[in-house]
Design a protein around this motif. Structure first.
Motif, PDB file in Angstrom:
ATOM      1  N   GLU A 401       0.822  -1.215   0.000  1.00  0.00           N
ATOM      2  CA  GLU A 401       0.000   0.000   0.000  1.00  0.00           C
ATOM      3  C   GLU A 401       0.855   1.264   0.000  1.00  0.00           C
ATOM      4  OE1 GLU A 401      -3.643   1.914  -0.268  1.00  0.00           O
ATOM      5  OE2 GLU A 401      -3.325  -0.263  -0.215  1.00  0.00           O
ATOM      6  N   HIS A 402       1.929   1.269   0.788  1.00  0.00           N
ATOM      7  CA  HIS A 402       2.763   2.471   0.872  1.00  0.00           C
ATOM      8  C   HIS A 402       3.654   2.648  -0.360  1.00  0.00           C
ATOM      9  CE1 HIS A 402       5.499  -0.716   2.298  1.00  0.00           C
ATOM     10  NE2 HIS A 402       6.490   0.080   1.907  1.00  0.00           N
ATOM     11  N   GLU A 403       3.677   1.635  -1.254  1.00  0.00           N
ATOM     12  CA  GLU A 403       4.509   1.720  -2.457  1.00  0.00           C
ATOM     13  C   GLU A 403       3.706   2.025  -3.714  1.00  0.00           C
ATOM     14  OE1 GLU A 403       8.042  -1.486  -1.488  1.00  0.00           O
ATOM     15  OE2 GLU A 403       6.130  -2.259  -2.247  1.00  0.00           O
ATOM     16  N   GLU A 404       2.408   2.262  -3.567  1.00  0.00           N
ATOM     17  CA  GLU A 404       1.571   2.482  -4.745  1.00  0.00           C
ATOM     18  C   GLU A 404       2.133   3.619  -5.605  1.00  0.00           C
ATOM     19  OE1 GLU A 404      -0.850   0.990  -6.123  1.00  0.00           O
ATOM     20  OE2 GLU A 404      -1.478  -0.454  -4.601  1.00  0.00           O
ATOM     21  N   PRO A 405       2.361   3.362  -6.898  1.00  0.00           N
ATOM     22  CA  PRO A 405       2.912   4.405  -7.769  1.00  0.00           C
ATOM     23  C   PRO A 405       1.856   5.428  -8.179  1.00  0.00           C
ATOM     24  CG  PRO A 405       2.516   2.399  -9.023  1.00  0.00           C
ATOM     25  CD  PRO A 405       2.204   2.072  -7.596  1.00  0.00           C
ATOM     26  N   ALA A 406       2.303   6.569  -8.638  1.00  0.00           N
ATOM     27  CA  ALA A 406       1.394   7.614  -9.109  1.00  0.00           C
ATOM     28  C   ALA A 406       0.646   7.129 -10.353  1.00  0.00           C
ATOM     29  CB  ALA A 406       2.180   8.883  -9.419  1.00  0.00           C
ATOM     30  N   THR A 407      -0.563   7.628 -10.534  1.00  0.00           N
ATOM     31  CA  THR A 407      -1.407   7.185 -11.654  1.00  0.00           C
ATOM     32  C   THR A 407      -1.601   8.277 -12.697  1.00  0.00           C
ATOM     33  OG1 THR A 407      -3.389   7.798 -10.396  1.00  0.00           O
ATOM     34  CG2 THR A 407      -2.623   5.525 -10.221  1.00  0.00           C
ATOM     35  N   ASP A 408      -0.723   9.291 -12.684  1.00  0.00           N
ATOM     36  CA  ASP A 408      -0.857  10.358 -13.679  1.00  0.00           C
ATOM     37  C   ASP A 408      -0.162  10.005 -14.986  1.00  0.00           C
ATOM     38  OD1 ASP A 408       1.652  10.422 -12.578  1.00  0.00           O
ATOM     39  OD2 ASP A 408       1.768  12.608 -12.418  1.00  0.00           O
TER      40      ASP A 408
END
Length: 520
Positions: A401-408
């Motif tokens: 969860e703390h490693e979720e990458p950006a989704t832009d």
């Protein structure tokens, strides 16, 4: 026939004229929130009845010629097949923009196209179905960026039954999606199964899940560590207590071919695909309607506003709207006020769907396992399978969860492979120590932050809004079952094939999550 054309033309004209005076537009985009702006800029079409009747006749004659095979009509109403140019909707010789329909579906991926296909299949011929898709190239669509897995190894009966239905549909795709006179449908199904591995701590859960799956018709077998080593000599079974191997109806297929076949069949049944972006809804006030728990003035969405490629805003009135916008369904739900009214008992609760970026890496291992390699899922959640015949493989792993990458963006992080995936690959399959990454891609999961399971069915407040979204990486294999289920709700007001009531929006209100157990 002529009488029906005339009646439809005059009805549309009357309805469009009324729209211009009842603008109560709601959008989540700042540029679209001003009603005066929208009232001036929504293109309601030509209100002249005779002109619209003429354009309807031109369109219907083109469709008639197509059906008689004297004319090859447009495959996508937004693109002219003959010239390759975007169609000018104001051209009297172009197809009429579908300002009115019975069912509008937001999202033209596998699930949206499946809903369209089944809705036309179960409905009558006069049912008008429109699919709105903003990117018909599907460059960022979850459908075409998925790995196309098909399995029944779940812990919830609903997901098992949906995947069993999907397996029958995919394995017999030509019977469902074939069109007479055209090439047979082949979804490139590879029946090598799934292999789920469990440690001593999770072995009992795997046993229970397998028993449930087999009771519902799935075919799998439990293998001890020694049996796994005998059947798959390339596998390191250290710390592995048990494995579950799918024997039938499991493997992988080509998601792009499924999408194309669904769209082609739906189009042949009369579904109208429109390239446009949904930007908001108009609401109609109904003071005489009382909703349980809410005695204030009731308002309901009565038309969708879309922005076409030419930048124009156009309305599409509908009887029912299906939100099947994948990872961006939460954004569309906010357009219809879901989750935006803090003090409202129902509309304060959002649709908890958001995009999550996932990486898929393709690598070459010259000494890797052979053709009978199943889709293997490590206890850590890391997965891999073969890709083609030349010792190529694909793999992936969901981040913490703390490693979720950006989704832009859809950029790929190769360090994630080096640091997180490669050590697990080399440990589970020693032959993967000598591998080379050849390529990679990223795609969006339509991630349900509430319980990582799909959302299907009507909204409890807006009775003409349905959901078909939120499958958190498992949607492609469930698309046929979801399409069938939504079409059954529309036609019969209840599920006929598989009871999916527990996957409804109500569980967000009652705070009763429906979670899988030890399923990746």
């Amino acid at each position: 026939m002529l009488q029906s054309f005339v009646r439809r033309s005059f009805w549309q004209t009357k309805r469009l004229s009324a729209l211009s005076t009842e603008c109560n537009f709601y959008s989540t985009k700042e540029s679209d929130k001003n009603n005066d702006y929208v009232a001036k800029n929504i293109d309601l079409g030509n209100p002249d009845a005779l002109d619209r009747m003429k354009r309807c006749l031109v369109r219907d004659m083109a469709e008639l010629k197509r059906n008689l095979m004297f004319w090859k009509d447009f495959k996508n109403p937004a693109i002219c097949e003959k010239t390759g140019r975007v169609i000018d909707w104001d051209d009297p010789h172009a197809p009429i923009f579908p300002n009115h329909c019975d069912i509008v579906i937001i999202g033209g991926g596998a699930i949206g196209s499946s809903v369209a296909y089944f809705t036309k299949l179960l409905g009558n011929k006069s049912l008008r179905v429109v699919v709105v898709e903003k990117d018909d190239s599907y460059k960022q669509a979850s459908t075409v960026l998925s790995v196309g897995g098909l399995r029944q190894q779940f812990s919830l009966p609903e997901n098992i039954e949906m995947s069993l239905y999907g397996a029958e549909f995919i394995r017999n795709a030509n019977e469902f999606l074939g069109i007479e006179g055209e090439a047979p449908v082949d979804l490139q199904f590879h029946p090598y199964g799934y292999l789920s591995l469990a440690t001593e701590e999770t072995a009992e859960i795997l046993q229970n899940n397998s028993a449930l799956q087999r009771s519902l018709g799935a075919k799998n077998v439990l293998l001890s560590a020694n049996q796994l080593k005998s059947k798959f000599p390339w596998l390191n079974v250290e710390n592995i207590e048990l494995g579950c191997l799918g024997l039938e109806k499991e493997g992988w297929f080509d998601p792009w071919m499924l999408l194309c076949s669904l769209k082609r069949k739906a189009y042949s049944l009369g579904v109208n695909f429109v390239k446009a972006e949904a930007v908001g809804f108009n609401f109609e006030f109904k003071s005489g309607t009382v909703v349980t728990g809410d005695y204030s003035e009731f308002e309901t969405p009565n038309y969708l506003v879309v922005r076409t490629e030419d930048g124009k805003l156009r309305p599409i009135t509908f009887s029912e709207c299906v939100i099947a916008a994948g990872a961006f369904s939460g954004d569309v739900a906010r357009m219809v006020q879901i989750g935006t009214k803090a003090h409202h008992k129902i509309l304060s609760i959002p649709l908890p769907i958001e995009p999550r970026k996932r990486y898929v890496y393709c690598f070459h291992a010259p000494d890797g396992p052979g053709l009978n390699t199943p889709m293997t899922i490590d206890p850590s959640g890391m997965y891999f399978r073969r890709e083609g015949l030349n010792n190529n493989y694909i793999c992936g792993l969901s981040p913490e969860e703390h490693e979720e990458p950006a989704t832009d963006n859809l950029d790929v992080d190769y360090e994630f492979f080096n640091n997180k995936i490669w050590p697990k690959l080399a440990n589970r399959v020693p032959a993967f120590e000598n591998l080379k990454v050849k390529s990679a891609w990223a795609g969006f999961y339509e991630y349900n932050t509430f319980d990582e399971n799909g959302v299907i069915g009507y909204h409890p407040y807006h009775s003409n809004i349905l959901f078909a979204t939120g499958f958190s990486g498992h949607g492609i294999q469930k698309a046929p079952a979801v399409g069938r289920a939504v079409s059954e709700l529309i036609k019969y007001s209840q599920y006929k094939t598989i009871d999916l009531s527990r996957l409804g929006f109500d569980r967000f209100i009652t705070e009763q999550p429906l979670r899988e157990v030890n399923i990746w």
